[in-house]
Design an enzyme around this catalytic site. Structure first.
Site, short mmCIF file in Angstrom:
data_model
loop_
_atom_site.label_atom_id
_atom_site.label_comp_id
_atom_site.label_asym_id
_atom_site.label_seq_id
_atom_site.Cartn_x
_atom_site.Cartn_y
_atom_site.Cartn_z
N GLY A 36 0.83 -1.20 -0.08
CA GLY A 36 -0.07 0.08 -0.02
C GLY A 36 0.76 1.17 -0.11
O GLY A 36 0.43 2.44 0.43
N ASN A 93 1.73 3.22 -2.64
CA ASN A 93 0.98 3.79 -3.39
C ASN A 93 -0.11 4.38 -2.86
O ASN A 93 -0.59 5.60 -2.94
CB ASN A 93 0.55 3.02 -4.76
CG ASN A 93 1.75 3.32 -5.73
OD1 ASN A 93 2.14 4.28 -6.38
ND2 ASN A 93 2.48 2.13 -6.01
N LEU A 107 -10.85 -8.37 -12.10
CA LEU A 107 -12.21 -7.88 -12.13
C LEU A 107 -12.99 -8.51 -13.27
O LEU A 107 -12.55 -8.74 -14.26
CB LEU A 107 -12.29 -6.47 -11.94
CG LEU A 107 -11.63 -5.86 -10.76
CD1 LEU A 107 -11.49 -4.12 -10.86
CD2 LEU A 107 -12.35 -6.12 -9.52
N ASN A 162 -5.61 1.57 -13.10
CA ASN A 162 -4.73 0.81 -12.48
C ASN A 162 -3.23 1.29 -12.63
O ASN A 162 -3.08 1.97 -13.78
CB ASN A 162 -4.69 -0.78 -13.08
CG ASN A 162 -3.63 -1.72 -12.51
OD1 ASN A 162 -3.61 -1.75 -11.12
ND2 ASN A 162 -3.03 -2.15 -13.26
N HIS A 199 0.46 0.03 -13.35
CA HIS A 199 1.27 -1.28 -13.67
C HIS A 199 2.82 -0.90 -13.83
O HIS A 199 3.20 0.15 -14.43
CB HIS A 199 1.07 -1.68 -15.07
CG HIS A 199 1.66 -2.95 -15.39
ND1 HIS A 199 1.28 -4.22 -15.08
CD2 HIS A 199 2.58 -3.32 -16.38
CE1 HIS A 199 2.00 -5.20 -15.54
NE2 HIS A 199 2.85 -4.57 -16.37
C1 GRF Z 1 3.24 -1.35 -7.84
O1 GRF Z 1 4.48 -1.70 -8.31
C2 GRF Z 1 2.20 -1.27 -8.78
O2 GRF Z 1 2.58 -0.91 -10.09
C3 GRF Z 1 1.75 -2.80 -8.94
O3 GRF Z 1 1.76 -3.08 -7.62
C4 GRF Z 1 2.76 -2.60 -6.68
C5 GRF Z 1 2.04 -1.84 -5.63
O4 GRF Z 1 3.00 -1.45 -4.63
N1 GRF Z 1 0.47 -2.98 -9.69
P1 GRF Z 1 2.71 -1.05 -3.32
O5 GRF Z 1 1.54 -1.76 -2.48
O6 GRF Z 1 1.76 0.41 -3.61
O7 GRF Z 1 3.74 -0.50 -2.48
#
Ligand code: GRF
Length: 191
Positions: free
Chosen positions: A13, A15, A88, A102, A104
């Site tokens: 988490g 992000n 989903l 999303n 990626h």
């Molecule tokens: C990120 O690298 C994102 O691109 C991918 O999953 C990872 C999530 O990282 N979809 P975090 O849980 O936000 O640290």
């Protein structure tokens, strides 16, 4: 009225944390996270709790999307997948089309699709010998990692970088582009 964002997570988490920070420092304006939803036990749940954001866990499985649909606040402006690993359903993607995004960890369409998640992506970049990678924010459609691209950010890969080094650099660029993409969408891009 603040625009309501729901964030879906499966992992650490970081992000999510960045989005929380971007809302509080106004990089993302006039918005709030109305709910965080996880499909498994994960550290991101603690981040939601610490920020005082309503949190739900919905078990992975075939009825995940019907449960998700039932618990989403109807005034949700954007569903943000921030390290969310379940797929989903087509129906769910259709019902919320244009409102699910999303992030990626590669420059899509490179290194996307089924099986391309987490360290698998960075290991593939390393194996290919690419000297550039990055992150992509895109709309979610039923085809994995194939929806329209909203924003990308690039990083340089040194020949000596390990997959872990690449992951670290990519996370850095994710923290730059994710809030920008969310702000751009909430301001009405594509309306
Ligand atoms: C990120 O690298 C994102 O691109 C991918 O999953 C990872 C999530 O990282 N979809 P975090 O849980 O936000 O640290």
């Amino acid at each position: 009225m603040k625009k309501k964002i729901v964030v879906l997570i499966s992992g650490s988490g970081s992000n999510l944390q960045r989005i929380i920070e971007a809302i509080s420092n106004q990089e993302i304006q006039n918005a709030e996270i109305s709910m965080v939803i996880a499909d498994r036990e994960c550290y991101g749940a603690k981040r939601a709790e610490s920020a005082g954001i309503p949190f739900h866990k919905i078990k992975r499985g075939t009825d995940f999307c019907s449960q998700l649909e039932a618990c989403l606040p109807p005034d949700t402006a954007l569903i943000v997948l921030a390290g969310f690993l379940s797929l989903l359903s087509s129906d769910f993607c259709y019902n919320w089309r244009g409102k699910i995004i999303n992030i990626h960890p590669s420059l899509l369409p490179k290194f996307g699709g089924k099986g391309m998640w987490g360290m698998h992506v960075h290991e593939a970049v390393k194996a290919a010998g690419d000297l550039e990678t990055g992150a992509t924010v895109h709309f979610v459609t039923p085809e994995v990692d194939a929806g329209e691209i909203i924003l990308q950010g690039k990083v340089v890969v040194q020949p000596s970088d390990t997959p872990e080094d690449i992951a670290h650099k990519v996370h850095g660029v994710e923290y730059e582009i994710f809030p920008k993409a969310i702000e751009k969408l909430l301001k009405g891009w594509k309306e």
